[in-house]
Scaffold this active site. Structure first.
Site, PDB file in Angstrom:
ATOM      1  N   CYS A  42       0.848  -1.188   0.000  1.00 12.93           N
ATOM      2  CA  CYS A  42       0.000   0.000   0.000  1.00 12.93           C
ATOM      3  C   CYS A  42       0.886   1.242   0.000  1.00 12.93           C
ATOM      4  CB  CYS A  42      -0.891  -0.012   1.244  1.00 12.93           C
ATOM      5  SG  CYS A  42      -2.000   1.390   1.354  1.00 12.93           S
TER       6      CYS A  42
ATOM      7  N   GLU B 243      -8.725  -1.286  -2.273  1.00 12.97           N
ATOM      8  CA  GLU B 243      -9.061   0.143  -2.364  1.00 12.97           C
ATOM      9  C   GLU B 243     -10.404   0.436  -1.691  1.00 12.97           C
ATOM     10  OE1 GLU B 243      -6.699   2.012  -3.144  1.00 12.97           O
ATOM     11  OE2 GLU B 243      -5.479   0.411  -4.006  1.00 12.97           O
TER      12      GLU B 243
HETATM   13 NI    NI Z   1      -3.684   0.928  -0.074  1.00 15.85          NI
END
Ligand code: NI
Length: 174
Positions: A97, A140
């Site tokens: 991420c 997401e």
């Molecule tokens: Ni992420």
């Protein structure tokens, strides 16, 4: 415009995002997301990661498909997304991420999902996703409800990561 990405420890990453109305400038917002994403060499980026608590994220897999042309490139905006069905079959995949730099861990998630969202024309789309798109969509989507992938890893792994995570928090507070 390239925005700065909020890192682990920022409270904005833990908040819930609001629905986007048709009157809002989601086109500009999506352009900013795409530019910021390609500038940071990522494959997915959600509103909260650039400090915008709106239900929007973008996926651009060109970074992966440049190396592996057996997969089709996905470059898509997802506005007001929802997951309406999840397969019982789960699959493990290594995730990272942009808000949690240099940490990659295996996360188990449904293999296939059925989703709804608005596209850039604000048309309603409903379709079933699998593979890479299903995986990135779920990652997401979590950002829009204040959830991060490290919340979904093995608890022992998370304990092992504690010092690395602390370093990210410290760096983001500078
Ligand atoms: Ni992420």
């Amino acid at each position: 415009m390239i925005a700065s990405i909020y890192k682990y420890g920022s409270s904005v990453l833990r908040k819930k995002s609001a629905e986007i109305s048709e009157k809002e400038d989601f086109v500009l917002l999506s352009e900013n997301l795409f530019e910021t994403l390609s500038n940071s060499n990522g494959i997915g980026l959600a509103g909260p990661q650039i400090g915008v608590l709106k239900r929007i994220f973008v996926i651009d897999t060109s970074l992966i498909t440049q190396k592996d042309n057996s997969i089709e490139t996905i470059k898509q905006v997802y506005i007001n997304p929802s997951i309406v069905w999840r397969s019982e079959e789960l699959i493990v995949y290594s995730e990272g991420c942009l808000s949690i730099p240099e940490i990659y861990e295996e996360v188990e998630r449904p293999e296939r999902i059925r989703v709804k969202y608005h596209d850039l024309q604000f048309s309603s789309i409903e379709k079933e996703l699998e593979g890479l798109e299903a995986r990135i969509f779920q990652h997401e989507f979590d950002h829009l409800i204040g959830v991060l992938f490290i919340d979904r890893i093995n608890p022992l792994k998370r304990i092992q990561l504690a010092s690395k995570l602390k370093k990210i928090v410290k760096a983001s507070k500078k």
